[in-house]
Write a protein that holds these residues in place. Structure first.
Motif, PDB file in Angstrom:
ATOM      1  N   LYS A 296       0.837  -1.193   0.000  1.00 24.97           N
ATOM      2  CA  LYS A 296       0.000   0.000   0.000  1.00 24.97           C
ATOM      3  C   LYS A 296       0.876   1.249   0.000  1.00 24.97           C
ATOM      4  O   LYS A 296       2.053   1.221   0.364  1.00 24.97           O
ATOM      5  CB  LYS A 296      -0.920   0.005   1.229  1.00 24.97           C
ATOM      6  N   LEU A 297       0.251   2.343  -0.384  1.00 22.90           N
ATOM      7  CA  LEU A 297       0.909   3.642  -0.461  1.00 22.90           C
ATOM      8  C   LEU A 297       0.086   4.664   0.324  1.00 22.90           C
ATOM      9  O   LEU A 297      -1.103   4.460   0.531  1.00 22.90           O
ATOM     10  CB  LEU A 297       1.001   4.083  -1.926  1.00 22.90           C
ATOM     11  N   PRO A 298       0.745   5.757   0.753  1.00 23.89           N
ATOM     12  CA  PRO A 298       2.131   6.160   0.551  1.00 23.89           C
ATOM     13  C   PRO A 298       3.065   5.572   1.607  1.00 23.89           C
ATOM     14  O   PRO A 298       2.629   5.024   2.625  1.00 23.89           O
ATOM     15  CB  PRO A 298       2.050   7.688   0.694  1.00 23.89           C
ATOM     16  N   VAL A 299       4.354   5.745   1.337  1.00 20.78           N
ATOM     17  CA  VAL A 299       5.412   5.332   2.258  1.00 20.78           C
ATOM     18  C   VAL A 299       6.417   6.473   2.351  1.00 20.78           C
ATOM     19  O   VAL A 299       6.776   7.075   1.335  1.00 20.78           O
ATOM     20  CB  VAL A 299       6.110   4.046   1.776  1.00 20.78           C
ATOM     21  N   LEU A 300       6.856   6.771   3.551  1.00 19.16           N
ATOM     22  CA  LEU A 300       7.907   7.762   3.767  1.00 19.16           C
ATOM     23  C   LEU A 300       9.190   7.038   4.135  1.00 19.16           C
ATOM     24  O   LEU A 300       9.193   6.165   5.008  1.00 19.16           O
ATOM     25  CB  LEU A 300       7.515   8.722   4.895  1.00 19.16           C
ATOM     26  N   THR A 301      10.274   7.386   3.463  1.00 19.70           N
ATOM     27  CA  THR A 301      11.600   6.877   3.807  1.00 19.70           C
ATOM     28  C   THR A 301      12.403   8.040   4.353  1.00 19.70           C
ATOM     29  O   THR A 301      12.591   9.053   3.666  1.00 19.70           O
ATOM     30  CB  THR A 301      12.305   6.279   2.586  1.00 19.70           C
ATOM     31  N   LYS A 302      12.857   7.906   5.591  1.00 19.20           N
ATOM     32  CA  LYS A 302      13.519   9.021   6.268  1.00 19.20           C
ATOM     33  C   LYS A 302      14.584   8.487   7.217  1.00 19.20           C
ATOM     34  O   LYS A 302      14.288   7.641   8.068  1.00 19.20           O
ATOM     35  CB  LYS A 302      12.500   9.856   7.052  1.00 19.20           C
TER      36      LYS A 302
END
Length: 212
Positions: free
Chosen positions: A53-59
């Motif tokens: 599923k979306l969205p995804v945050l990469t941090k």
């Protein structure tokens, strides 16, 4: 220096747009990475989200799943503190109901859009008929109560209710699942919120792969 946070999602997704609106409102610079194939069953295509599923945050080497979850992380990363009204800050029961119905309507749109338009399943299935009826009912409830509900919100720079409602209403016009015309208060609200720079810069689009 840490790399710029990355939002993986779809320019045509209201959940992704909600996250991008928050990033803009909070002055958190993010890279946007579109996902082109929603039929993929490979979690790597969803930035590692096992639910696909979306969205995804990469941090900072970590991943954050889900729109509201991401918005909270973005708020924690903001260079300046902003007055944000989160769902739990609403003291009025109708405002709480409104947020619940916005989440429901957003998910119903995904259900209808993916099921009937992407997967090409029969729209007359009770599964989709009931989803459409529930979506219309939710929109009518929101339209009838919008003004007094908004009036109950505390002073703010941004609220989850208003931002998510805007993304929902504009998505109804972008990817038509039920007609928007009967809901004049919702349409007027979306026009007003749409004047924000964050709204103008995140307009819905269909992502097209670089090779066409």
């Amino acid at each position: 220096m840490s790399p710029v946070p990355r939002i993986t999602g779809r320019s045509s997704s209201h959940f992704t747009r909600l996250v991008r609106v928050f990033a803009q409102e909070l002055d958190v610079a993010c890279e946007f990475v579109p996902v082109y194939d929603l039929a993929s069953l490979d979690a790597r295509d969803y930035a590692g989200n096992p639910a696909l599923k979306l969205p995804v945050l990469t941090k900072d080497g970590a991943t954050v799943f889900g729109a509201e979850n991401i918005c909270r992380v973005l708020a924690e990363s903001a260079p300046a503190q902003r007055r944000i009204v989160w769902p739990e800050d609403a003291r009025d029961l109708q405002a709480r109901n409104a947020q619940e119905l916005v989440w429901h309507a957003m998910q119903a749109q995904v259900q209808l859009g993916f099921g009937t338009q992407v997967a090409q399943l029969p729209a007359d299935s009770i599964y989709f008929v009931k989803a459409a009826a529930g979506l219309r009912n939710a929109l009518q409830w929101l339209d009838e109560r919008l003004l007094p509900v908004i009036a109950t919100l505390p002073p703010r720079d941004l609220s989850m209710l208003e931002a998510s409602l805007f993304c929902l209403v504009e998505h109804l016009a972008f990817r038509v699942t039920v007609p928007l015309a009967p809901y004049r208060h919702l349409a007027a609200f979306a026009r007003e919120f749409g004047k924000r720079a964050s709204a103008r810069s995140t307009a819905y689009l269909f992502d097209v792969p670089p090779d066409g």
